[in-house]
Design a protein around this motif. Sequence first.
Motif, PDB file in Angstrom:
ATOM      1  N   GLY A   1     -41.493  -4.550 -27.545  1.00 56.25           N
ATOM      2  CA  GLY A   1     -40.660  -4.971 -28.329  1.00 56.25           C
ATOM      3  C   GLY A   1     -39.137  -4.694 -28.184  1.00 56.25           C
ATOM      4  O   GLY A   1     -39.105  -3.555 -27.822  1.00 56.25           O
ATOM      5  N   VAL A   2     -38.325  -5.602 -27.972  1.00 54.38           N
ATOM      6  CA  VAL A   2     -36.937  -5.259 -27.906  1.00 54.38           C
ATOM      7  C   VAL A   2     -36.038  -5.920 -28.794  1.00 54.38           C
ATOM      8  O   VAL A   2     -36.124  -7.214 -28.973  1.00 54.38           O
ATOM      9  CB  VAL A   2     -36.462  -5.376 -26.345  1.00 54.38           C
ATOM     10  N   ARG A   3     -35.057  -5.239 -29.241  1.00 54.33           N
ATOM     11  CA  ARG A   3     -34.336  -5.995 -30.285  1.00 54.33           C
ATOM     12  C   ARG A   3     -32.739  -5.394 -29.972  1.00 54.33           C
ATOM     13  O   ARG A   3     -32.586  -4.236 -29.630  1.00 54.33           O
ATOM     14  CB  ARG A   3     -34.593  -5.892 -31.875  1.00 54.33           C
ATOM     15  N   TYR A   4     -31.967  -6.246 -30.417  1.00 52.36           N
ATOM     16  CA  TYR A   4     -30.383  -5.778 -30.432  1.00 52.36           C
ATOM     17  C   TYR A   4     -29.892  -5.779 -31.860  1.00 52.36           C
ATOM     18  O   TYR A   4     -30.101  -6.699 -32.820  1.00 52.36           O
ATOM     19  CB  TYR A   4     -29.714  -6.903 -29.507  1.00 52.36           C
ATOM     20  N   GLU A   5     -28.910  -4.499 -32.080  1.00 55.09           N
ATOM     21  CA  GLU A   5     -28.016  -4.526 -33.240  1.00 55.09           C
ATOM     22  C   GLU A   5     -27.003  -4.373 -33.014  1.00 55.09           C
ATOM     23  O   GLU A   5     -26.222  -3.512 -32.359  1.00 55.09           O
ATOM     24  CB  GLU A   5     -28.716  -3.129 -34.002  1.00 55.09           C
ATOM     25  N   ALA A   6     -26.082  -5.094 -33.600  1.00 54.93           N
ATOM     26  CA  ALA A   6     -24.456  -4.742 -33.591  1.00 54.93           C
ATOM     27  C   ALA A   6     -24.250  -4.242 -34.935  1.00 54.93           C
ATOM     28  O   ALA A   6     -24.320  -4.626 -36.119  1.00 54.93           O
ATOM     29  CB  ALA A   6     -23.879  -6.258 -33.681  1.00 54.93           C
ATOM     30  N   LEU A   7     -23.635  -2.938 -34.662  1.00 60.06           N
ATOM     31  CA  LEU A   7     -23.152  -2.217 -35.795  1.00 60.06           C
ATOM     32  C   LEU A   7     -21.672  -2.011 -36.212  1.00 60.06           C
ATOM     33  O   LEU A   7     -20.894  -2.313 -35.507  1.00 60.06           O
ATOM     34  CB  LEU A   7     -23.928  -0.905 -35.609  1.00 60.06           C
ATOM     35  N   GLU A   8     -21.432  -1.745 -37.384  1.00 55.10           N
ATOM     36  CA  GLU A   8     -20.132  -1.605 -37.993  1.00 55.10           C
ATOM     37  C   GLU A   8     -19.858  -0.072 -38.233  1.00 55.10           C
ATOM     38  O   GLU A   8     -20.760   0.659 -38.659  1.00 55.10           O
ATOM     39  CB  GLU A   8     -19.781  -2.493 -38.953  1.00 55.10           C
ATOM     40  N   GLY A   9     -18.505   0.577 -38.425  1.00 56.85           N
ATOM     41  CA  GLY A   9     -18.286   1.740 -38.724  1.00 56.85           C
ATOM     42  C   GLY A   9     -17.966   2.554 -37.597  1.00 56.85           C
ATOM     43  O   GLY A   9     -17.904   2.047 -36.596  1.00 56.85           O
ATOM     44  N   SER A  10     -17.665   3.885 -37.942  1.00 54.92           N
ATOM     45  CA  SER A  10     -17.325   4.735 -36.438  1.00 54.92           C
ATOM     46  C   SER A  10     -18.558   5.023 -35.896  1.00 54.92           C
ATOM     47  O   SER A  10     -19.815   4.770 -36.412  1.00 54.92           O
ATOM     48  CB  SER A  10     -16.692   5.963 -36.867  1.00 54.92           C
ATOM     49  N   VAL A  11     -18.414   5.224 -34.558  1.00 58.63           N
ATOM     50  CA  VAL A  11     -19.505   5.397 -33.552  1.00 58.63           C
ATOM     51  C   VAL A  11     -20.635   6.555 -34.089  1.00 58.63           C
ATOM     52  O   VAL A  11     -21.815   6.248 -34.266  1.00 58.63           O
ATOM     53  CB  VAL A  11     -19.051   5.596 -32.258  1.00 58.63           C
ATOM     54  N   PRO A  12     -20.045   7.630 -34.388  1.00 54.88           N
ATOM     55  CA  PRO A  12     -21.116   8.631 -34.725  1.00 54.88           C
ATOM     56  C   PRO A  12     -21.732   8.306 -36.265  1.00 54.88           C
ATOM     57  O   PRO A  12     -22.811   8.647 -36.426  1.00 54.88           O
ATOM     58  CB  PRO A  12     -19.922   9.943 -34.819  1.00 54.88           C
ATOM     59  N   GLU A  13     -21.179   7.718 -36.946  1.00 56.82           N
ATOM     60  CA  GLU A  13     -21.712   7.363 -38.322  1.00 56.82           C
ATOM     61  C   GLU A  13     -22.727   6.424 -38.325  1.00 56.82           C
ATOM     62  O   GLU A  13     -23.815   6.581 -38.558  1.00 56.82           O
ATOM     63  CB  GLU A  13     -20.598   7.236 -39.230  1.00 56.82           C
ATOM     64  N   ALA A  14     -22.379   5.135 -37.592  1.00 56.10           N
ATOM     65  CA  ALA A  14     -23.095   4.298 -37.283  1.00 56.10           C
ATOM     66  C   ALA A  14     -24.682   4.638 -36.652  1.00 56.10           C
ATOM     67  O   ALA A  14     -25.648   4.315 -37.180  1.00 56.10           O
ATOM     68  CB  ALA A  14     -22.582   2.929 -36.541  1.00 56.10           C
ATOM     69  N   LEU A  15     -24.282   5.454 -35.585  1.00 58.04           N
ATOM     70  CA  LEU A  15     -25.566   5.817 -34.828  1.00 58.04           C
ATOM     71  C   LEU A  15     -26.306   6.633 -35.706  1.00 58.04           C
ATOM     72  O   LEU A  15     -27.750   6.946 -35.441  1.00 58.04           O
ATOM     73  CB  LEU A  15     -25.119   6.439 -33.627  1.00 58.04           C
ATOM     74  N   ARG A  16     -25.661   7.499 -36.288  1.00 55.80           N
ATOM     75  CA  ARG A  16     -26.323   8.620 -37.416  1.00 55.80           C
ATOM     76  C   ARG A  16     -27.172   7.918 -38.247  1.00 55.80           C
ATOM     77  O   ARG A  16     -28.378   8.075 -38.530  1.00 55.80           O
ATOM     78  CB  ARG A  16     -25.384   9.552 -38.086  1.00 55.80           C
ATOM     79  N   VAL A  17     -26.685   6.976 -38.961  1.00 55.29           N
ATOM     80  CA  VAL A  17     -27.450   6.177 -40.029  1.00 55.29           C
ATOM     81  C   VAL A  17     -28.691   5.500 -39.224  1.00 55.29           C
ATOM     82  O   VAL A  17     -29.826   5.514 -39.693  1.00 55.29           O
ATOM     83  CB  VAL A  17     -26.632   4.908 -40.525  1.00 55.29           C
ATOM     84  N   ILE A  18     -28.414   4.616 -38.117  1.00 55.01           N
ATOM     85  CA  ILE A  18     -29.403   3.889 -37.585  1.00 55.01           C
ATOM     86  C   ILE A  18     -30.495   4.774 -36.811  1.00 55.01           C
ATOM     87  O   ILE A  18     -31.893   4.604 -36.602  1.00 55.01           O
ATOM     88  CB  ILE A  18     -28.709   3.014 -36.510  1.00 55.01           C
ATOM     89  N   GLY A  19     -30.106   6.099 -36.404  1.00 53.74           N
ATOM     90  CA  GLY A  19     -30.922   7.039 -36.030  1.00 53.74           C
ATOM     91  C   GLY A  19     -32.213   7.697 -36.882  1.00 53.74           C
ATOM     92  O   GLY A  19     -33.074   8.359 -36.448  1.00 53.74           O
ATOM     93  N   ALA A  20     -31.943   7.346 -38.077  1.00 51.55           N
ATOM     94  CA  ALA A  20     -33.144   8.013 -38.990  1.00 51.55           C
ATOM     95  C   ALA A  20     -34.132   7.401 -38.677  1.00 51.55           C
ATOM     96  O   ALA A  20     -34.436   6.261 -38.531  1.00 51.55           O
ATOM     97  CB  ALA A  20     -32.840   7.897 -40.298  1.00 51.55           C
ATOM     98  N   GLY A  21     -35.419   8.208 -38.401  1.00 49.75           N
ATOM     99  CA  GLY A  21     -36.652   7.585 -37.912  1.00 49.75           C
ATOM    100  C   GLY A  21     -36.993   7.342 -36.584  1.00 49.75           C
ATOM    101  O   GLY A  21     -37.964   6.830 -36.282  1.00 49.75           O
ATOM    102  N   ALA A  22     -35.923   7.423 -35.664  1.00 49.24           N
ATOM    103  CA  ALA A  22     -36.014   7.077 -34.291  1.00 49.24           C
ATOM    104  C   ALA A  22     -36.673   8.239 -33.569  1.00 49.24           C
ATOM    105  O   ALA A  22     -36.757   9.264 -33.794  1.00 49.24           O
ATOM    106  CB  ALA A  22     -34.686   6.820 -33.690  1.00 49.24           C
TER     107      ALA A  22
END
Length: 313
Positions: A84-105
């Motif tokens: 499985g491969v997917r792409y996500e375009a995120l908004e916000g600051s880099v640290p905060e956006a990646l912190r949120v999406i990193g939950a459960g990774a």
Amino acid sequence: MSNAPVIAAVDGSEHSLKALEWARAAAVRHGAELMIAHVLPDHAQLYAGRRAALHDASQPAEFADPVKDWVRALLGGGPELPEGVRYEALEGSVPEALRVIGAGALMLVMGSRGRGGFASLLLGSSSRAVASTAPCPVVVVPHAARDAGAAASEESAGRVVLGLHAAETPDDVLSFAFAEAAVRGTTVQVVSAYAVPPAPALVIDRPFEVIPPEGLADEGDGVPAEREMLRSQTARLAPLRTRYPDVAVEQAAVPGDPAGRLVDASRSAALVVVGRHHPRRTAMSLQIGSVAHAVLHHAHGPVAIVPTLKEDV
């Protein structure tokens, strides 16, 4: 297939290209989904906000994202991809956006620096901030100027080096290192440092001394501090040896600076794994501990910063 994805943070730079390739290989090894995350630049986020505020239907629905096209082109004719491969375009600051999406990774992989900043910097501010705050393990892949051990760190070559403080390193850090070694079919080299210095002649250019548990009998060689450190290592490692019986383990107790020893070991390691300070133990949100900080700034290969994943630890 693992339910937890491997996330590659990309921005279109050559540094993030190395991170994407590292994450792709990690996702294949772990049987995990690969999520490719791009935090949109400020002008793209402003465009989206302006269009939404004005309700201007004459404008394109989305701002053009050249990084998405870049990723598609890279992966289209490249090596083996995860299921499985997917792409996500995120908004916000880099640290905060990646912190949120990193939950459960399973892990979040990024380059040591991105497009911004000075070329001479060894570690970018975004990489440092994400490694300090993300709720999942963060793997920072160094740029070419630092990657002296590139040949040894490709794919599964080289050891997984674990920086261990026997009394303080959380179990999550050990588990991550052993799991990485297991999927790579390689050895875990456990490195601990002790503060009591031996004689000066023994400190100069002293190599790692790898001692198996059976070599810790009372009549064995070694200074007392070294022997006690190796005994403490053995006690902490016992559950991991049971859980991962096929993973070979090398133990090394060294005098002096643990960060310097880990940086030296990174030259021939596939991955260096260190722990991040538990959030309850630090007064500053961006503090990750002196050893992790130094290794991130100076390592010659990929470094995994692993937080405490369980609140009861």
